[in-house]
Structure formats: C-alpha cells, structure tokens
Design a protein around this motif. Structure first.
Motif, mmCIF file in Angstrom:
data_model
loop_
_atom_site.group_PDB
_atom_site.id
_atom_site.type_symbol
_atom_site.label_atom_id
_atom_site.label_comp_id
_atom_site.label_asym_id
_atom_site.label_seq_id
_atom_site.Cartn_x
_atom_site.Cartn_y
_atom_site.Cartn_z
ATOM 1 N N THR A 91 3.081 -3.777 -2.199
ATOM 2 C CA THR A 91 4.725 -3.327 -2.198
ATOM 3 C C THR A 91 4.887 -4.361 -0.560
ATOM 4 O O THR A 91 3.400 -4.080 0.136
ATOM 5 C CB THR A 91 4.992 -2.573 -2.230
ATOM 6 O OG1 THR A 91 4.893 -1.862 -3.398
ATOM 7 C CG2 THR A 91 6.410 -1.784 -1.450
ATOM 8 N N TRP A 92 5.783 -5.344 -0.090
ATOM 9 C CA TRP A 92 6.333 -5.015 1.011
ATOM 10 C C TRP A 92 7.663 -5.254 1.784
ATOM 11 O O TRP A 92 8.599 -4.318 1.083
ATOM 12 C CB TRP A 92 6.125 -6.618 1.250
ATOM 13 C CG TRP A 92 4.650 -7.614 0.643
ATOM 14 C CD1 TRP A 92 4.122 -8.218 1.740
ATOM 15 C CD2 TRP A 92 4.128 -7.717 -0.511
ATOM 16 N NE1 TRP A 92 3.446 -8.637 0.688
ATOM 17 C CE2 TRP A 92 3.294 -8.828 -0.461
ATOM 18 C CE3 TRP A 92 4.708 -7.325 -1.728
ATOM 19 C CZ2 TRP A 92 2.641 -8.423 -1.322
ATOM 20 C CZ3 TRP A 92 4.076 -7.901 -3.102
ATOM 21 C CH2 TRP A 92 2.987 -8.870 -3.177
ATOM 22 N N SER A 93 7.087 -4.329 2.779
ATOM 23 C CA SER A 93 8.384 -4.188 2.963
ATOM 24 C C SER A 93 9.064 -5.993 4.390
ATOM 25 O O SER A 93 8.546 -6.341 4.732
ATOM 26 C CB SER A 93 8.680 -3.178 5.157
ATOM 27 O OG SER A 93 7.142 -3.105 5.778
ATOM 28 N N LEU A 94 10.568 -5.974 4.166
ATOM 29 C CA LEU A 94 11.404 -6.969 4.877
ATOM 30 C C LEU A 94 11.633 -6.269 5.710
ATOM 31 O O LEU A 94 11.810 -7.623 6.754
ATOM 32 C CB LEU A 94 11.927 -7.824 4.091
ATOM 33 C CG LEU A 94 10.963 -8.948 2.575
ATOM 34 C CD1 LEU A 94 10.416 -7.733 1.830
ATOM 35 C CD2 LEU A 94 12.267 -9.323 1.586
ATOM 36 N N ASP A 95 12.245 -5.387 6.015
ATOM 37 C CA ASP A 95 12.740 -5.029 7.234
ATOM 38 C C ASP A 95 12.659 -3.065 6.752
ATOM 39 O O ASP A 95 12.902 -2.599 6.295
ATOM 40 C CB ASP A 95 14.931 -5.392 6.606
ATOM 41 C CG ASP A 95 15.291 -4.531 7.877
ATOM 42 O OD1 ASP A 95 14.872 -4.649 8.741
ATOM 43 O OD2 ASP A 95 16.812 -5.137 8.206
ATOM 44 N N GLU A 96 12.260 -2.507 7.645
ATOM 45 C CA GLU A 96 11.929 -1.851 7.206
ATOM 46 C C GLU A 96 12.751 -0.184 7.531
ATOM 47 O O GLU A 96 13.384 -0.277 8.439
ATOM 48 C CB GLU A 96 9.916 -1.139 8.699
ATOM 49 C CG GLU A 96 9.392 -1.923 8.127
ATOM 50 C CD GLU A 96 9.143 -3.069 8.888
ATOM 51 O OE1 GLU A 96 9.737 -2.836 9.459
ATOM 52 O OE2 GLU A 96 8.505 -4.071 8.722
ATOM 53 N N LEU A 97 12.225 1.356 7.238
ATOM 54 C CA LEU A 97 13.332 2.023 6.782
ATOM 55 C C LEU A 97 13.272 3.011 8.561
ATOM 56 O O LEU A 97 10.732 3.318 7.904
ATOM 57 C CB LEU A 97 13.734 3.198 5.582
ATOM 58 C CG LEU A 97 14.731 4.336 6.095
ATOM 59 C CD1 LEU A 97 15.810 3.333 5.836
ATOM 60 C CD2 LEU A 97 14.290 5.392 4.790
ATOM 61 N N PRO A 98 12.830 3.439 9.415
ATOM 62 C CA PRO A 98 12.622 3.832 10.765
ATOM 63 C C PRO A 98 10.904 5.828 9.449
ATOM 64 O O PRO A 98 10.061 5.567 10.698
ATOM 65 C CB PRO A 98 13.214 4.640 11.166
ATOM 66 C CG PRO A 98 14.366 3.165 11.489
ATOM 67 C CD PRO A 98 14.026 3.193 10.153
ATOM 68 N N GLN A 99 11.697 5.726 8.725
ATOM 69 C CA GLN A 99 11.586 6.891 8.270
ATOM 70 C C GLN A 99 10.006 6.638 7.272
ATOM 71 O O GLN A 99 9.371 7.680 7.296
ATOM 72 C CB GLN A 99 11.900 8.013 7.401
ATOM 73 C CG GLN A 99 13.527 8.737 8.067
ATOM 74 C CD GLN A 99 14.095 7.891 8.589
ATOM 75 O OE1 GLN A 99 14.407 5.963 7.901
ATOM 76 N NE2 GLN A 99 15.412 8.033 7.788
#
Length: 209
Positions: A190-198
C-alpha cells in the motif's frame, strides 16, 4: 471434459466476467459491496500492522455518502473505495473473449503497462471521484484505490507512484493505493499518495527488511 477441467473453466469464467483477469470483479451491487468490504479489510490489516491504528465502528453507507463511515481515534471518517481499472482494457478484453477463434478466448488476460498509462489512469480515477463528490457536496476523508486486475509489478508501482503528481482536490482529503497480495511483502502493498494526518505516509514493507 474432466472434473478438473470443468472446475478450471468455471474459475476462469468467474475471474474474467468483465473480460479481464481480476478477483475483484462483480456483477451485482451485493457482490460489489462484498468486494469493497474485503478490500477495506485488507487496508485495515495494513494500518494495524504498519501504524498500529484501528478503524472502529465501521459501517457500510449508501449514496450520497461515501462507501463507509468509521472512527479513527476520536475522529469520524468517510472512506470511498474504487478499483484501479482501465475501461479501454476491459473493452479490448471483452472483444477477445467474444471471439471463439481467438487463442486467448478462455485464458485469463493481462496487458502490458507503462508509466504514462499508469499515471494517466491514476489521475483519471482520482478526478472522477473528486467530480462526483463535489457534486454531492460530501467529503471523502480516505479514497482507497485498489488494484486486483491490472498486472503492474511492485517495483514499477513504487517508482511510478513516487513520481506521481497529485491533482488538486477539494472533496478528497487523502488517497491511498493498494495492490494485490505479494509474498515478498508484509500484508498488502500500500502507498500513500496524499496522506491523512492521522495516518501519515505508508509504503510497502518488504519481508527482507
């Protein structure tokens, strides 16, 4: 035809019901909901393993809301799921499947991919959801894009996502991309493209360390 051959054809027909290989295919809303619950369960496993985070009070929603609501700590979140699938490839595959003289008529189908194609499809996938939820006037906290149909190597995915430029969004707070299970990696890559701060940044973790 032997029992084994009949069973194999049944499996191939089920996998290729859209004309392209992929265990996430579905024909009904009930099947689609089941697939989405399964994909979200994989994402939960990753969050638990990589970040020690737990999504609680998970509930499947109905339009115009995103697919799921849940809590992460004290925060209420909405999660939308969408498959990483190219309609053009599906149409090509269906054409092959419809031609009984085609050598690949009864085989699971895969197509060559490249960076330009990947980035274009990824951008289209995100912007399609952005447009949809701007019209609905609802916000998505997490957009989870899952890939079970398109054969893209983990290294290529890692490189292409690393160079990907996120389009500007107002209705989508964060985007995560989830690939199929790979024996060399923990959980589902899994990759984050635009992260949720939490949640923060996520990248696949190799079992080699």
């Amino acid at each position: 035809m032997s029992g084994d051959d009949a069973a194999r054809e049944t499996i191939i027909d089920r996998i290729n019901m859209r004309g392209i290989a992929g265990i996430a295919s579905s024909e009904t809303e009930e099947e689609k909901a089941r697939v989405e619950r399964s994909q979200l369960g994989k994402f939960q496993e990753t969050l638990r393993y990589v970040r020690g985070l737990e999504l609680s009070f998970l509930r499947q929603e109905h339009p115009p809301l995103p697919d799921f609501s849940c809590k992460l700590g004290v925060d209420n979140l909405f999660i939308e799921l969408t498959e990483f699938i190219d309609p053009k490839l599906v149409m090509r595959a269906k054409h092959i499947r419809a031609d009984h003289k085609e050598p690949l008529h009864k085989e699971p189908l895969w197509f060559d991919t490249n960076r330009e194609w990947f980035e274009s499809l990824l951008k289209q996938t995100i912007l399609k959801k952005e447009e949809k939820y701007q019209k609905r006037k609802h916000q998505i906290d997490i957009l989870l894009i899952y890939n079970e149909a398109v054969q893209v190597g983990i290294e290529d995915t890692n490189n292409w996502i690393g160079d990907f430029k996120m389009p500007s969004t107002r209705a989508i707070k964060s985007v995560y991309f989830q690939s199929w299970y790979h024996p060399g990696y923990e959980r589902y890559p899994t990759w984050s493209l635009d992260e949720l701060p939490q949640i923060g940044k996520i990248r696949p973790q190799s079992k080699r360390g």
